[in-house]
Design a protein around this motif. Structure first.
Motif, mmCIF file in Angstrom:
data_model
loop_
_atom_site.group_PDB
_atom_site.id
_atom_site.type_symbol
_atom_site.label_atom_id
_atom_site.label_comp_id
_atom_site.label_asym_id
_atom_site.label_seq_id
_atom_site.Cartn_x
_atom_site.Cartn_y
_atom_site.Cartn_z
ATOM 1 N N ILE A 133 58.504 -26.635 57.613
ATOM 2 C CA ILE A 133 57.144 -26.788 58.144
ATOM 3 C C ILE A 133 56.331 -25.525 57.870
ATOM 4 O O ILE A 133 55.197 -25.603 57.383
ATOM 5 N N ASP A 134 56.898 -24.365 58.178
ATOM 6 C CA ASP A 134 56.185 -23.110 57.959
ATOM 7 C C ASP A 134 55.894 -22.873 56.480
ATOM 8 O O ASP A 134 54.820 -22.379 56.123
ATOM 9 N N THR A 135 56.830 -23.229 55.621
ATOM 10 C CA THR A 135 56.603 -23.094 54.173
ATOM 11 C C THR A 135 55.444 -23.979 53.738
ATOM 12 O O THR A 135 54.579 -23.554 52.961
ATOM 13 N N GLU A 136 55.394 -25.199 54.245
ATOM 14 C CA GLU A 136 54.316 -26.131 53.907
ATOM 15 C C GLU A 136 52.968 -25.604 54.382
ATOM 16 O O GLU A 136 52.002 -25.590 53.631
ATOM 17 N N VAL A 137 52.896 -25.163 55.618
ATOM 18 C CA VAL A 137 51.637 -24.650 56.160
ATOM 19 C C VAL A 137 51.203 -23.399 55.400
ATOM 20 O O VAL A 137 50.044 -23.284 54.984
ATOM 21 N N THR A 138 52.125 -22.478 55.181
ATOM 22 C CA THR A 138 51.813 -21.227 54.491
ATOM 23 C C THR A 138 51.304 -21.480 53.069
ATOM 24 O O THR A 138 50.421 -20.773 52.595
ATOM 25 N N SER A 139 51.811 -22.499 52.419
ATOM 26 C CA SER A 139 51.387 -22.791 51.051
ATOM 27 C C SER A 139 49.913 -23.189 50.970
ATOM 28 O O SER A 139 49.311 -23.130 49.899
ATOM 29 N N HIS A 140 49.317 -23.549 52.097
ATOM 30 C CA HIS A 140 47.912 -23.952 52.117
ATOM 31 C C HIS A 140 46.992 -22.903 52.740
ATOM 32 O O HIS A 140 45.792 -23.137 52.875
ATOM 33 N N LEU A 141 47.546 -21.761 53.104
ATOM 34 C CA LEU A 141 46.730 -20.692 53.662
ATOM 35 C C LEU A 141 46.201 -19.813 52.541
ATOM 36 O O LEU A 141 46.949 -19.420 51.653
ATOM 37 N N ASP A 142 44.929 -19.508 52.595
ATOM 38 C CA ASP A 142 44.334 -18.598 51.619
ATOM 39 C C ASP A 142 44.524 -17.166 52.101
ATOM 40 O O ASP A 142 44.086 -16.824 53.181
ATOM 41 N N ILE A 191 42.337 -26.160 61.825
ATOM 42 C CA ILE A 191 43.399 -27.161 61.875
ATOM 43 C C ILE A 191 43.045 -28.374 61.029
ATOM 44 O O ILE A 191 43.881 -28.885 60.283
ATOM 45 N N ASN A 192 41.810 -28.820 61.095
ATOM 46 C CA ASN A 192 41.369 -29.949 60.286
ATOM 47 C C ASN A 192 41.540 -29.649 58.797
ATOM 48 O O ASN A 192 42.106 -30.452 58.050
ATOM 49 N N GLY A 193 41.068 -28.477 58.373
ATOM 50 C CA GLY A 193 41.159 -28.113 56.964
ATOM 51 C C GLY A 193 42.587 -27.999 56.465
ATOM 52 O O GLY A 193 42.933 -28.510 55.402
ATOM 53 N N LEU A 194 43.434 -27.317 57.240
ATOM 54 C CA LEU A 194 44.823 -27.146 56.821
ATOM 55 C C LEU A 194 45.599 -28.458 56.812
ATOM 56 O O LEU A 194 46.344 -28.744 55.870
ATOM 57 N N LEU A 195 45.413 -29.260 57.849
ATOM 58 C CA LEU A 195 46.165 -30.520 57.912
ATOM 59 C C LEU A 195 45.705 -31.507 56.854
ATOM 60 O O LEU A 195 46.494 -32.308 56.344
ATOM 61 N N ASP A 196 44.427 -31.439 56.508
ATOM 62 C CA ASP A 196 43.925 -32.287 55.421
ATOM 63 C C ASP A 196 44.655 -31.947 54.118
ATOM 64 O O ASP A 196 45.048 -32.836 53.359
ATOM 65 N N LYS A 197 44.861 -30.660 53.873
ATOM 66 C CA LYS A 197 45.595 -30.224 52.678
ATOM 67 C C LYS A 197 47.070 -30.649 52.741
ATOM 68 O O LYS A 197 47.638 -31.088 51.741
ATOM 69 N N VAL A 198 47.674 -30.514 53.921
ATOM 70 C CA VAL A 198 49.078 -30.911 54.086
ATOM 71 C C VAL A 198 49.232 -32.403 53.844
ATOM 72 O O VAL A 198 50.176 -32.854 53.197
#
Length: 130
Positions: free
Chosen positions: A60-69, A121-128
């Motif tokens: 989960i953390d790897t997935e979230v981190t991959s979408h953080l600028d 949260i909206n932006g990150l989850l949209d990417k996930v």
């Protein structure tokens, strides 16, 4: 009887405590949910979510981190991080519609987190979800 939204909110609290280093909270999840009047099907739902996040935390953390600028996961507040982890778990491992998961996470952010949290949260989850 508790709603799924209330069950998710309780899971956010548990994940928050877990994130702050209280890993021993795992032993008391049943009692905490009972105190919050999360019972029966909703308790099973909450336990499934909490255990699912804890057991898949690295992925989960790897997935979230991959979408953080440019930012890291540690740059996000603990409440926001807990909401993101729960919703990311549901997107990756559960069969509920992604827009429903994202909307629920945004509503949780509005109630529990800072002013900028719903947008983040909206932006990150949209990417996930994609």
């Amino acid at each position: 009887m508790a709603t799924r939204a209330q069950a998710r909110e309780s899971v956010i609290g548990l994940l928050y405590a877990y994130d702050l280093g209280n890993e021993g909270i795992v032993k008391f999840v049943d009692e905490i949910l009972e105190d919050k009047k999360i019972r029966n099907k909703q308790k099973d739902f909450a336990l499934k979510l909490f255990n699912g996040v804890v057991n898949n935390l690295e992925k989960i953390d790897t997935e979230v981190t991959s979408h953080l600028d440019k930012r890291g996961l540690d740059d996000i507040g603990s409440v926001e991080k807990s909401i993101l982890r729960l919703a990311t778990y549901e997107i990756l491992f559960e069969s509920l519609d992604k827009p429903i998961i994202i909307n629920e996470a945004i509503e949780l952010a509005k109630r529990l987190a800072g002013d900028n949290a719903p947008k983040l949260i909206n932006g990150l989850l949209d990417k996930v979800a994609k």
